[in-house]
Write a protein that holds these residues in place. Structure first.
Motif, mmCIF file in Angstrom:
data_model
loop_
_atom_site.group_PDB
_atom_site.id
_atom_site.type_symbol
_atom_site.label_atom_id
_atom_site.label_comp_id
_atom_site.label_asym_id
_atom_site.label_seq_id
_atom_site.Cartn_x
_atom_site.Cartn_y
_atom_site.Cartn_z
ATOM 1 N N TYR A 53 0.842 -1.191 0.000
ATOM 2 C CA TYR A 53 0.000 0.000 0.000
ATOM 3 C C TYR A 53 0.883 1.248 0.000
ATOM 4 O O TYR A 53 1.648 1.478 0.930
ATOM 5 N N LYS A 54 0.745 2.031 -1.062
ATOM 6 C CA LYS A 54 1.576 3.221 -1.237
ATOM 7 C C LYS A 54 1.012 4.375 -0.420
ATOM 8 O O LYS A 54 -0.082 4.866 -0.675
ATOM 9 N N LEU A 55 1.773 4.817 0.569
ATOM 10 C CA LEU A 55 1.321 5.892 1.456
ATOM 11 C C LEU A 55 1.311 7.234 0.736
ATOM 12 O O LEU A 55 2.272 7.597 0.049
ATOM 13 N N SER A 56 0.229 7.980 0.904
ATOM 14 C CA SER A 56 0.181 9.359 0.422
ATOM 15 C C SER A 56 0.401 10.318 1.587
ATOM 16 O O SER A 56 0.796 11.469 1.397
ATOM 17 N N GLU A 57 0.144 9.828 2.815
ATOM 18 C CA GLU A 57 0.466 10.593 4.028
ATOM 19 C C GLU A 57 0.416 9.661 5.237
ATOM 20 O O GLU A 57 -0.223 8.605 5.213
ATOM 21 N N GLY A 58 1.135 10.048 6.287
ATOM 22 C CA GLY A 58 1.112 9.274 7.521
ATOM 23 C C GLY A 58 2.075 8.103 7.542
ATOM 24 O O GLY A 58 3.047 8.057 6.789
ATOM 25 N N ASN A 59 1.763 7.115 8.389
ATOM 26 C CA ASN A 59 2.634 5.959 8.585
ATOM 27 C C ASN A 59 1.823 4.662 8.510
ATOM 28 O O ASN A 59 0.598 4.669 8.601
ATOM 29 N N TYR A 60 2.554 3.555 8.377
ATOM 30 C CA TYR A 60 1.895 2.257 8.400
ATOM 31 C C TYR A 60 1.393 1.970 9.818
ATOM 32 O O TYR A 60 2.009 2.392 10.807
ATOM 33 N N PRO A 61 0.292 1.255 9.941
ATOM 34 C CA PRO A 61 -0.339 1.089 11.260
ATOM 35 C C PRO A 61 0.358 0.073 12.156
ATOM 36 O O PRO A 61 0.975 -0.883 11.687
ATOM 37 N N ILE A 62 0.225 0.304 13.441
ATOM 38 C CA ILE A 62 0.601 -0.698 14.446
ATOM 39 C C ILE A 62 -0.713 -1.211 15.038
ATOM 40 O O ILE A 62 -1.778 -1.011 14.458
ATOM 41 N N ASP A 63 -0.661 -1.861 16.178
ATOM 42 C CA ASP A 63 -1.881 -2.397 16.786
ATOM 43 C C ASP A 63 -2.903 -1.284 17.045
ATOM 44 O O ASP A 63 -2.548 -0.180 17.489
ATOM 45 N N LYS A 64 -4.158 -1.593 16.757
ATOM 46 C CA LYS A 64 -5.297 -0.688 16.964
ATOM 47 C C LYS A 64 -5.194 0.593 16.129
ATOM 48 O O LYS A 64 -5.732 1.635 16.490
ATOM 49 N N GLU A 65 -4.508 0.482 14.993
ATOM 50 C CA GLU A 65 -4.434 1.576 14.025
ATOM 51 C C GLU A 65 -4.813 1.041 12.643
ATOM 52 O O GLU A 65 -4.735 -0.157 12.392
ATOM 53 N N VAL A 66 -5.205 1.953 11.761
ATOM 54 C CA VAL A 66 -5.609 1.543 10.406
ATOM 55 C C VAL A 66 -5.038 2.480 9.352
ATOM 56 O O VAL A 66 -4.744 3.647 9.623
ATOM 57 N N ASP A 83 -5.761 -7.617 14.605
ATOM 58 C CA ASP A 83 -6.952 -6.832 14.929
ATOM 59 C C ASP A 83 -8.137 -7.259 14.069
ATOM 60 O O ASP A 83 -9.272 -7.347 14.551
ATOM 61 N N ALA A 84 -7.875 -7.528 12.796
ATOM 62 C CA ALA A 84 -8.943 -7.970 11.896
ATOM 63 C C ALA A 84 -9.491 -9.325 12.320
ATOM 64 O O ALA A 84 -10.695 -9.596 12.200
#
Length: 360
Positions: free
Chosen positions: A115-128, A174-175
């Motif tokens: 997944y190519k990020l346009s902003e932000g960071n890749y998720p850790i636990d309880k993040e999307v 999480d999923a």
């Protein structure tokens, strides 16, 4: 012959317009139905094909949404010779804010790079991660609620695949809690020139509850794709039949109005086959013009469908050259068959009766 056909079309403007719009309606319907079904199949196929040469799902499952595979198989699979990489994926759906249904993907950590990020960071636990087309519609840009649980939005990604760009991606752990499963499928990449069949046998030997297939074989035999394609063909056939019946009806009325013209032509020695050929030529010209108009109209409609916020990018049509050729042939056949039936009916009538103006 073409000049005569063009003159005849100009001499009967109402008939020409009616057949033209009847053809456009039917051809555009076939274009949209076929291209949207192809687009849906190609989007989901792209997700699978981008992730590997082999797919492992639960055995005898009708849909990947219902598949449940033990993610612990990854450690066994990675011990097989010539395995380059493997990843796990959970596919599901959930309402989010005002959106009634949003695709949710739970992925193993090594798949986040897809997944190519346009902003932000890749998720850790309880993040999307949130796809761009969904992110634009969210009123809360910080958190989203999935299955009554809040998840922080760590980043936004962009994908050319509508299903992904309109979806939410989170850690597979999480999923798994949301959808109560370990993994929907496992995707495997192999090294170049690997014997795929041998690896498939090894993977299938790990458990009687799983089924490993090559990605291409899975896509070719996926039941949901067959259902979509069959439904598309059935509806396209109905559109073709409706268009054909409309053209036959209009042409019957038109030929009945031109019976004196045909009677005079036959009386002066013009063979009926030449008259029939002229009528078919008229229909051929209309078929070509209608096809080109329908192709342009379909491209415009598909553009608005693709960019509609209401559809979230999940509906995306794809008009390939093969599909365009198929519909071009269909358009010509529809126009010519629709005209030849009443034309042949007129050919059986005596020219004296035609000149007198009696019914055909």
């Amino acid at each position: 012959m073409i000049s005569l056909a063009l003159k005849a079309l100009k001499a009967n403007p109402l008939k020409t317009i009616l057949i033209y719009f009847s053809l456009i309606f039917s051809i555009t319907a076939i274009f949209l139905i076929s291209s949207i079904s192809n687009g849906i199949i190609n989007m989901y196929s792209s997700i699978l094909k981008n992730d590997g040469d082999i797919i492992v799902t639960q055995k005898d499952i009708s849909d990947t949404f219902f598949s449940n595979v033990d993610i612990k198989l990854l450690s066994k699979i990675n011990t097989i010779k010539n395995i380059e990489s493997s990843s796990a994926l959970i596919v599901g759906a959930s309402p989010i804010e005002k959106l009634p249904i949003v695709a949710v993907y739970g992925v193993s950590k090594n798949r986040f790079l897809n997944y190519k990020l346009s902003e932000g960071n890749y998720p850790i636990d309880k993040e999307v991660l949130v796809g761009e087309s969904i992110y634009k519609q969210l009123s809360n840009k910080q958190f989203i609620n999935i299955a009554n649980k809040d998840y922080k939005i760590s980043g936004v990604f962009k994908s050319d695949i509508g299903f992904e760009n309109g979806g939410v991606v989170l850690n597979i752990k999480d999923a798994g809690k949301i959808f109560n499963k370990s993994a929907s499928m496992i995707m495997i990449n192999t090294k170049v020139d690997t014997n795929i069949d041998l690896i498939l046998k090894q993977i299938n030997s790990f458990s009687e509850e799983i089924e490993a297939k090559s990605t291409q074989s899975f896509v070719d035999n996926y039941n949901q794709f067959k259902i979509i394609q069959s439904s598309s063909n059935a509806i396209s056939f109905i559109a073709f039949t409706m268009g054909l019946l409309g053209i036959v009806s209009i042409m019957s009325i038109t030929i009945n109005q031109r019976k004196s013209e045909f009677g005079i032509k036959r009386a002066i020695g013009i063979p009926m086959k030449k008259i029939v050929f002229q009528i078919i030529t008229e229909s051929f010209i209309l078929g070509v013009l209608s096809f080109l108009s329908s192709l342009l109209l379909s491209q415009i409609v598909l553009y608005f469908i693709k960019n509609s916020t209401l559809l979230q990018g999940y509906v995306n049509g794809e008009i390939t050259s093969i599909l365009a050729l198929y519909i071009f042939i269909t358009s010509i056949l529809m126009a010519m068959i629709g005209s030849i039936i009443p034309a042949l009916n007129a050919a059986k009538t005596d020219p004296i009766i035609l000149i007198q103006g009696n019914r055909i």
